[in-house]
Write an enzyme that holds these catalytic residues in place. Structure first.
Site, PDB file in Angstrom:
ATOM      1  N   ASP A  19       0.827  -1.207   0.000  1.00 36.78           N
ATOM      2  CA  ASP A  19       0.000   0.000   0.000  1.00 36.78           C
ATOM      3  C   ASP A  19       0.863   1.260   0.000  1.00 36.78           C
ATOM      4  O   ASP A  19       1.626   1.484   0.939  1.00 36.78           O
ATOM      5  CB  ASP A  19      -0.860  -0.063   1.281  1.00 36.78           C
ATOM      6  CG  ASP A  19      -2.136   0.737   1.187  1.00 36.78           C
ATOM      7  OD1 ASP A  19      -2.273   1.513   0.237  1.00 36.78           O
ATOM      8  OD2 ASP A  19      -2.988   0.582   2.085  1.00 36.78           O
ATOM      9  N   ASP A  20       0.742   2.069  -1.028  1.00 34.84           N
ATOM     10  CA  ASP A  20       1.411   3.384  -1.081  1.00 34.84           C
ATOM     11  C   ASP A  20       2.931   3.273  -1.073  1.00 34.84           C
ATOM     12  O   ASP A  20       3.611   4.102  -0.459  1.00 34.84           O
ATOM     13  CB  ASP A  20       0.986   4.270   0.117  1.00 34.84           C
ATOM     14  CG  ASP A  20      -0.411   4.827  -0.023  1.00 34.84           C
ATOM     15  OD1 ASP A  20      -1.192   4.293  -0.820  1.00 34.84           O
ATOM     16  OD2 ASP A  20      -0.716   5.803   0.695  1.00 34.84           O
ATOM     17  N   CYS A  57      -5.687   3.552  -3.829  1.00 39.22           N
ATOM     18  CA  CYS A  57      -6.006   2.302  -3.115  1.00 39.22           C
ATOM     19  C   CYS A  57      -7.203   1.545  -3.696  1.00 39.22           C
ATOM     20  O   CYS A  57      -7.064   0.447  -4.216  1.00 39.22           O
ATOM     21  CB  CYS A  57      -6.326   2.593  -1.654  1.00 39.22           C
ATOM     22  SG  CYS A  57      -5.017   3.401  -0.720  1.00 39.22           S
ATOM     23  N   ARG A  61      -7.433  -1.845  -6.206  1.00 36.23           N
ATOM     24  CA  ARG A  61      -7.886  -3.136  -5.670  1.00 36.23           C
ATOM     25  C   ARG A  61      -9.043  -3.691  -6.491  1.00 36.23           C
ATOM     26  O   ARG A  61      -9.109  -4.890  -6.795  1.00 36.23           O
ATOM     27  CB  ARG A  61      -8.300  -2.970  -4.198  1.00 36.23           C
ATOM     28  CG  ARG A  61      -7.114  -2.846  -3.286  1.00 36.23           C
ATOM     29  CD  ARG A  61      -7.347  -2.014  -2.042  1.00 36.23           C
ATOM     30  NE  ARG A  61      -6.082  -1.385  -1.707  1.00 36.23           N
ATOM     31  CZ  ARG A  61      -5.132  -1.975  -0.983  1.00 36.23           C
ATOM     32  NH1 ARG A  61      -5.344  -3.158  -0.451  1.00 36.23           N
ATOM     33  NH2 ARG A  61      -3.979  -1.368  -0.762  1.00 36.23           N
ATOM     34  N   LYS A 114      -6.229  -5.895   3.838  1.00 34.95           N
ATOM     35  CA  LYS A 114      -7.147  -4.767   3.572  1.00 34.95           C
ATOM     36  C   LYS A 114      -8.080  -5.023   2.393  1.00 34.95           C
ATOM     37  O   LYS A 114      -7.652  -5.473   1.348  1.00 34.95           O
ATOM     38  CB  LYS A 114      -6.273  -3.532   3.324  1.00 34.95           C
ATOM     39  CG  LYS A 114      -6.948  -2.338   2.691  1.00 34.95           C
ATOM     40  CD  LYS A 114      -5.986  -1.142   2.675  1.00 34.95           C
ATOM     41  CE  LYS A 114      -6.375  -0.123   1.623  1.00 34.95           C
ATOM     42  NZ  LYS A 114      -5.484   1.069   1.635  1.00 34.95           N
ATOM     43  N   HIS A 116     -11.262  -2.529   1.402  1.00 38.68           N
ATOM     44  CA  HIS A 116     -11.367  -1.150   0.900  1.00 38.68           C
ATOM     45  C   HIS A 116     -12.086  -1.012  -0.440  1.00 38.68           C
ATOM     46  O   HIS A 116     -11.763  -0.133  -1.238  1.00 38.68           O
ATOM     47  CB  HIS A 116      -9.958  -0.510   0.803  1.00 38.68           C
ATOM     48  CG  HIS A 116     -10.013   1.001   0.845  1.00 38.68           C
ATOM     49  ND1 HIS A 116      -8.969   1.787   0.425  1.00 38.68           N
ATOM     50  CD2 HIS A 116     -10.997   1.859   1.247  1.00 38.68           C
ATOM     51  CE1 HIS A 116      -9.302   3.063   0.563  1.00 38.68           C
ATOM     52  NE2 HIS A 116     -10.517   3.124   1.068  1.00 38.68           N
ATOM     53  N   HIS A 206       1.577   2.469   4.017  1.00 41.44           N
ATOM     54  CA  HIS A 206       0.607   3.581   4.089  1.00 41.44           C
ATOM     55  C   HIS A 206       0.754   4.266   5.451  1.00 41.44           C
ATOM     56  O   HIS A 206       1.029   3.601   6.443  1.00 41.44           O
ATOM     57  CB  HIS A 206      -0.799   2.981   3.940  1.00 41.44           C
ATOM     58  CG  HIS A 206      -1.885   3.963   3.615  1.00 41.44           C
ATOM     59  ND1 HIS A 206      -2.227   5.004   4.448  1.00 41.44           N
ATOM     60  CD2 HIS A 206      -2.712   4.060   2.541  1.00 41.44           C
ATOM     61  CE1 HIS A 206      -3.227   5.693   3.904  1.00 41.44           C
ATOM     62  NE2 HIS A 206      -3.537   5.143   2.742  1.00 41.44           N
ATOM     63  N   ASP A 310      -0.128  -0.955  -4.674  1.00 40.25           N
ATOM     64  CA  ASP A 310      -1.410  -0.494  -5.241  1.00 40.25           C
ATOM     65  C   ASP A 310      -1.355   0.887  -5.864  1.00 40.25           C
ATOM     66  O   ASP A 310      -2.224   1.251  -6.656  1.00 40.25           O
ATOM     67  CB  ASP A 310      -2.529  -0.563  -4.187  1.00 40.25           C
ATOM     68  CG  ASP A 310      -2.385   0.493  -3.106  1.00 40.25           C
ATOM     69  OD1 ASP A 310      -1.265   1.000  -2.884  1.00 40.25           O
ATOM     70  OD2 ASP A 310      -3.400   0.820  -2.453  1.00 40.25           O
ATOM     71  N   ASN A 311      -0.357   1.684  -5.494  1.00 40.05           N
ATOM     72  CA  ASN A 311      -0.150   2.991  -6.133  1.00 40.05           C
ATOM     73  C   ASN A 311       1.251   3.463  -5.786  1.00 40.05           C
ATOM     74  O   ASN A 311       1.922   2.874  -4.941  1.00 40.05           O
ATOM     75  CB  ASN A 311      -1.211   4.021  -5.713  1.00 40.05           C
ATOM     76  CG  ASN A 311      -1.467   4.100  -4.228  1.00 40.05           C
ATOM     77  OD1 ASN A 311      -2.504   3.660  -3.735  1.00 40.05           O
ATOM     78  ND2 ASN A 311      -0.516   4.630  -3.486  1.00 40.05           N
ATOM     79  N   LYS A 379       1.049   8.988  -5.897  1.00 33.39           N
ATOM     80  CA  LYS A 379      -0.326   8.522  -5.690  1.00 33.39           C
ATOM     81  C   LYS A 379      -1.304   9.637  -6.062  1.00 33.39           C
ATOM     82  O   LYS A 379      -1.051  10.798  -5.734  1.00 33.39           O
ATOM     83  CB  LYS A 379      -0.479   8.167  -4.207  1.00 33.39           C
ATOM     84  CG  LYS A 379      -1.873   7.842  -3.737  1.00 33.39           C
ATOM     85  CD  LYS A 379      -1.849   7.563  -2.237  1.00 33.39           C
ATOM     86  CE  LYS A 379      -3.215   7.240  -1.666  1.00 33.39           C
ATOM     87  NZ  LYS A 379      -3.152   6.959  -0.214  1.00 33.39           N
TER      88      LYS A 379
END
Ligand SMILES: [Ca+2]
Length: 547
Positions: A19-20, A57, A61, A114, A116, A206, A310-311, A379
């Site tokens: 994540d991030d 995010c 996903r 996660k 989301h 993140h 994810d980004n 992001k």
């Protein structure tokens, strides 16, 4: 092979998403952060240099899990529950997840981490994991939160927030790893004749900057050279390792950020990056345990493992003075007090060292700029810094090349297409009575064996930021700015805008973008902002984005 029949050697599928995280943070992508377990997967598998997520995010996903573009699934932005069609913030019924598809093929399906992609955070709906093909789920429904005491911690359809609240040793990254290992062992005992699909979705790195002291201590001094020099060093390693072409220039430092020599609050600033590194290090330790569990149960050889982020790295600043009400009540991404009753102090306060449960901070733009070396932006944006991800594929039985690099572009829907290809599962035209649009991805399997060039056009849209890539050309826009045009063969770092020299190409590519946007349900940004304002909810980060 008909659906519902287990192929004798159907591979297990393990997707590890984090994540991030920036393009060049981990060791095997030029970074300083120690990731021996990811490096080992890369050394025994493949690394892709031009794989893309979709900048944020939830949309990433949704796209990864369904093989569609985010707007087609109802996740046009995030999980705000106030959007029109395409933006309802809830995984719709006109798409199928990898878990739903593979369950038709007798796979057992597991999710640790996660989710989301559901607008309901507390009450189970048909957009929650168990209702979308997963046999087992442990993790969080919401997009971010404390690593010590996360909101929306859930098992199956039941809240288990009390498990973190009453366990002083709870740490979310470790819990995700432990659960992933437990699922592998459970599967080996309970379903030895069935293959499995497991989706492991870490929230590291993140924000908030939460990490174990011993991991943070490892990075003391590691970043003391500062962001300018470290960006140069990362570029050199990326070029040395063949990931980045030597002719591509390093982007300038983010113009809003000072040179390292002028950086203020040095000790605090360095601590932010040290904690960020420790978050990734801890994830990598967990990945080591997951891979070991596969090895010990004799399943590593025929498990297709995919790792990605994810980004791109995140430049969101958590402002000093942000109130608990905004983060706790409105967004539900924090709790006001620690488990021992101390108030959590929110915001990037240089007088407060990040890492502990009573802090809630982010590492800021200058370090995100380092994380995305050699690219620019972050992001939210669809310039390379927002969408370029490390992408590691490991599958001893299916991939002979050990440590190879692949430079063919790829995008999240390709993961569904690849899984269909290697498992023989069928992507449905109709599922539970709903028509399902065709998968938007292309299988990566041809690139497993050798370098492979072919890929149809790639498209992105997030918050008005938009791009289309066709062959070597990329047309990209930073909303509300004009189209820019780059030649990705000679200038992947997007330094020389060629739009003025190629007006016809710009026109042609922007027309192709418009056709795609209208086919996939993208709504113009102005209209979305109007609707969001009228609703007034979730305004906090939306305002941040506009600043
Ligand atoms: Ca993210």
């Amino acid at each position: 092979m008909p659906n519902g029949t287990k192929a004798p050697d159907s591979p297990n599928i393990l997707i590890i998403l984090n994540d991030d995280m920036g393009f060049s943070d981990i060791g095997c992508y030029g970074g300083e952060i120690e990731t021996p377990n990811l490096d080992r997967l890369a050394a025994n598998g493949l690394r892709y240099s031009q794989f893309y997520n979709t900048a944020r995010c939830s949309p990433s996903r949704a796209s990864l899990l369904t093989g569609l573009h985010p707007h087609q699934t109802g996740i046009g932005i995030l999980t705000y529950s106030n959007g029109p069609e395409g933006y309802a913030g809830n995984l719709n019924r006109r798409c199928v997840t990898v878990a739903e598809v593979l369950r038709q093929k007798k796979y057992k399906t597991y999710l640790s981490g996660k989710w989301h992609i559901a607008s309901s955070l507390t009450d189970p709906t048909d957009a929650w994991p168990l209702q979308r093909g997963f046999d087992h789920f442990f993790g969080t429904i919401i997009g971010a939160g404390s690593f010590y005491n996360p909101n929306t911690l859930t098992r199956g359809n039941e809240s288990i927030e009390h498990e973190a609240e009453t366990d002083p040793a709870f740490f979310y990254t470790d819990a995700i790893s432990d659960q992933a290992v437990a699922f592998i062992r459970h599967h080996n005992q309970a379903s030895p004749d069935a293959p499995f699909f497991q989706y492991v979705a870490y929230t590291a790195p993140h924000w908030p900057l939460h990490a174990h002291d011993e991991d943070i201590a490892k990075y003391k001094g590691r970043f003391d050279a500062g962001w300018d020099s470290l960006r140069e060093q990362r570029l050199q390693r990326l070029v040395r390792d063949g990931i980045i072409h030597p002719d591509w220039q390093l982007t300038d430092r983010d113009p809003t950020q000072p040179p390292w020599t002028d950086a203020e609050n040095r000790e605090w600033t360095l601590r932010c990056m040290e904690v960020y590194a420790a978050q990734i290090d801890r994830m990598d330790q967990g990945i080591g345990r997951i891979v070991a569990a596969l090895e010990q149960t004799g399943q590593l050889e025929n498990t297709l493992i995919i790792f990605l982020s994810d980004n791109g790295a995140c430049a969101e600043d958590i402002p000093q003075g942000v109130t608990a009400r905004e983060l706790v009540d409105q967004l539900m991404i924090a709790k006001a007090k620690t488990r021992t009753g101390k108030p959590v102090r929110f915001g990037n306060d240089p007088g407060l060292m990040p890492g502990g449960e009573d802090t809630y901070q982010s590492y800021g733009t200058a370090w995100a700029n380092l994380s995305n070396t050699p690219f620019r932006l972050y992001k939210h944006w669809v310039h390379e810094g927002g969408i370029a991800t490390p992408f590691i594929v490991h599958w001893p039985r299916g991939i002979r090349d050990r440590g190879g690099l692949r430079h063919n572009p790829g995008q999240l829907p390709d993961i569904m297409a690849t899984i269909l290809d290697v498992t023989g599962a069928t992507y449905p035209k109709v599922f539970n009575g709903n028509a399902i649009p065709p998968c938007e991805g292309e299988s990566l399997v041809p690139s497993f064996a050798s370098a492979y060039g072919g890929r149809g056009p790639l498209f992105w849209e997030h918050e008005g930021n938009a791009a289309v890539r066709i062959g070597k050309w990329k047309l990209v826009r930073k909303y509300p700015g004009p189209w820019e045009l780059y030649d990705m063969e000679t200038d992947r770092t997007e330094m020389r805008d060629l739009a003025a020299q190629h007006p016809e190409r710009v026109r042609d590519m922007s027309e192709q973008y418009s056709l795609w946007a209208s086919r996939c349900g993208v709504i113009p940004r102005e209209k979305i902002l109007e609707l969001m304002k009228a609703e007034g909810a979730a305004a906090f980060w939306e305002e941040e984005e506009q600043s």
